[in-house]
Design a protein around this motif. Sequence first.
Motif, PDB file in Angstrom:
ATOM      1  N   GLU A 431      -9.739  68.728  91.301  1.00  0.00           N
ATOM      2  CA  GLU A 431      -9.918  70.198  91.289  1.00  0.00           C
ATOM      3  C   GLU A 431     -11.265  70.524  91.930  1.00  0.00           C
ATOM      4  O   GLU A 431     -12.296  70.022  91.489  1.00  0.00           O
ATOM      5  N   LEU A 432     -11.253  71.331  92.973  1.00  0.00           N
ATOM      6  CA  LEU A 432     -12.489  71.681  93.682  1.00  0.00           C
ATOM      7  C   LEU A 432     -12.578  73.181  93.885  1.00  0.00           C
ATOM      8  O   LEU A 432     -11.567  73.890  93.836  1.00  0.00           O
ATOM      9  N   GLY A 433     -13.804  73.633  94.173  1.00  0.00           N
ATOM     10  CA  GLY A 433     -13.993  75.048  94.497  1.00  0.00           C
ATOM     11  C   GLY A 433     -13.631  75.290  95.957  1.00  0.00           C
ATOM     12  O   GLY A 433     -12.917  74.487  96.567  1.00  0.00           O
ATOM     13  N   ALA A 438     -19.411  71.679  99.695  1.00  0.00           N
ATOM     14  CA  ALA A 438     -19.153  70.947  98.445  1.00  0.00           C
ATOM     15  C   ALA A 438     -17.843  70.168  98.527  1.00  0.00           C
ATOM     16  O   ALA A 438     -17.744  69.026  98.068  1.00  0.00           O
ATOM     17  N   VAL A 439     -16.843  70.783  99.166  1.00  0.00           N
ATOM     18  CA  VAL A 439     -15.538  70.098  99.284  1.00  0.00           C
ATOM     19  C   VAL A 439     -15.686  68.864 100.166  1.00  0.00           C
ATOM     20  O   VAL A 439     -15.221  67.760  99.835  1.00  0.00           O
ATOM     21  N   VAL A 440     -16.379  69.028 101.303  1.00  0.00           N
ATOM     22  CA  VAL A 440     -16.553  67.901 102.235  1.00  0.00           C
ATOM     23  C   VAL A 440     -17.311  66.776 101.539  1.00  0.00           C
ATOM     24  O   VAL A 440     -16.930  65.599 101.619  1.00  0.00           O
ATOM     25  N   GLU A 441     -18.350  67.120 100.805  1.00  0.00           N
ATOM     26  CA  GLU A 441     -19.139  66.077 100.121  1.00  0.00           C
ATOM     27  C   GLU A 441     -18.294  65.354  99.069  1.00  0.00           C
ATOM     28  O   GLU A 441     -18.348  64.130  98.951  1.00  0.00           O
ATOM     29  N   ALA A 442     -17.507  66.123  98.376  1.00  0.00           N
ATOM     30  CA  ALA A 442     -16.652  65.509  97.339  1.00  0.00           C
ATOM     31  C   ALA A 442     -15.661  64.536  97.971  1.00  0.00           C
ATOM     32  O   ALA A 442     -15.435  63.432  97.458  1.00  0.00           O
ATOM     33  N   ILE A 443     -15.083  64.934  99.115  1.00  0.00           N
ATOM     34  CA  ILE A 443     -14.113  64.046  99.787  1.00  0.00           C
ATOM     35  C   ILE A 443     -14.813  62.763 100.234  1.00  0.00           C
ATOM     36  O   ILE A 443     -14.291  61.652 100.054  1.00  0.00           O
TER      37      ILE A 443
END
Length: 456
Positions: A431-433, A438-443
Amino acid sequence: MPAQAWFQSVAGSPDRYPLDQVIYRCPRDGALLEVVHDIEAWRERSPQQWRDLFDARAGRSPWPYRSGVWSRHEWVAPHVDPKNIVSLGEGNSHLLPVQRYAKELGLADLWVKQCGTSHTGSFKDLGMTVLVSCVNQMIAQGQSIRAVACASTGDTSAALAAYGAAAGIPVIVLLPRGKITAAQLTQPIANGALVCSLDTDFDGCMRVVQQLTQDPHLYLANSMNSLRVEGQKTIASEIVQQLDWQVPDWILVPGGNLGNVSAIAKGLLEMQAVGVIERVPRLVCCQAENANPLYRAYQRARAAGRDLQVQDFEPVVAQTTQASAIQIGAPVSLPKAVKAVVACRGVVAQASEQQLADAAARADRYGLFTCPHTGVALACLEQLVADKTIAEGARVVVVSTAHGLKFSEFKAGYHRGGGPVTGVYANKPIELGSEPKAVVEAIHRVLDKQSSGAAL
Ligand SMILES: Cc1ncc(COP(=O)(O)O)c(C=O)c1O
């Protein structure tokens, strides 16, 4: 070629009954009937001529001969006039090589027969095209049939409703309330069948439909009506044809009411009788541990040191299984299945709820999208490879009986958690914002974790 076929008792009584007679059991000995073909008439063509004929028709002849079932018209229901055939393009399902998966299992050669890639999403279309075509012909000949009826664990009713709707024949389906998936329930509703949801299990529905169809104007469409078996047996010849007329060493198939395992064996034995193949593969009937009456009978026979016999069998009350379409405790086709197992030097195996769910999810990691019944067959395959019953160098075919999309509750429950088993291969969404950085870093964090060796 004037090929002939008729109904005859599986218990050996010599009486013959025409295929357009409303009859399900032999009046003399009470046993189930099977369709017997005049194999001598088949021999008017050489084995090579049959192979050439089926190769020429496969997928490209005029309708309906391009259907995988009707391309074998002479072997299936020769009495049906092509103008009465009700086809929805069944058969010719893919035989997928799954080499990466095979390697992980320790096998040299593994194929999955995708019978769920079909009009209503299961192998039931193969038998239903034959049964409904026969009924269509009976009606065309003036026989009075008000409706066709079945009890079902979900897939039979979907197929019957679709073929009935295509032919304009009324359909009645009896379903065990709360024991089938939403997709399976929606299918016969959408096709306009009379859908009865009974407060019982499949075996209870089966008892009711047998009583209902004592009325000869209501025709029984369950696989104890052996016309269905004639369509389903084409799985065997399709597999062999797709392997360039080579015979695999093993075929594994999930078993519930045991019509399909009987059908595949029949297809193999007939091909052998006419010389199209020289040997038959070994069959494995794969049951869910929670609904395993044939497995129990097989174990009794093994303990007695002899082949399986009908007397080894005792019905059980089937417990809840994720493989809901095989939640059956009193399989109607038992006598045929016993013959099939013995004739094909068969094995009966079982899989627990955890094993079937993990096996299905594991196979999906190789690009499949398996239903829980196929999960049962794959889990049994894993066991038989591990205990070396199936040798590393064997050529193996697993029959996948339904499309995974019909069982989305099973698949979602496994990955989301909270279902009956803990998923070893569960793959929960992150689950991401919506903030891009932030999404790119999480991936990237996940990719880094994976490349450092953490499981996918
Ligand atoms: C998806 C699926 N797999 C396997 C089976 C078992 O086939 P059979 O009842 O012929 O043993 C069924 C039958 O209902 C089914 O729907």
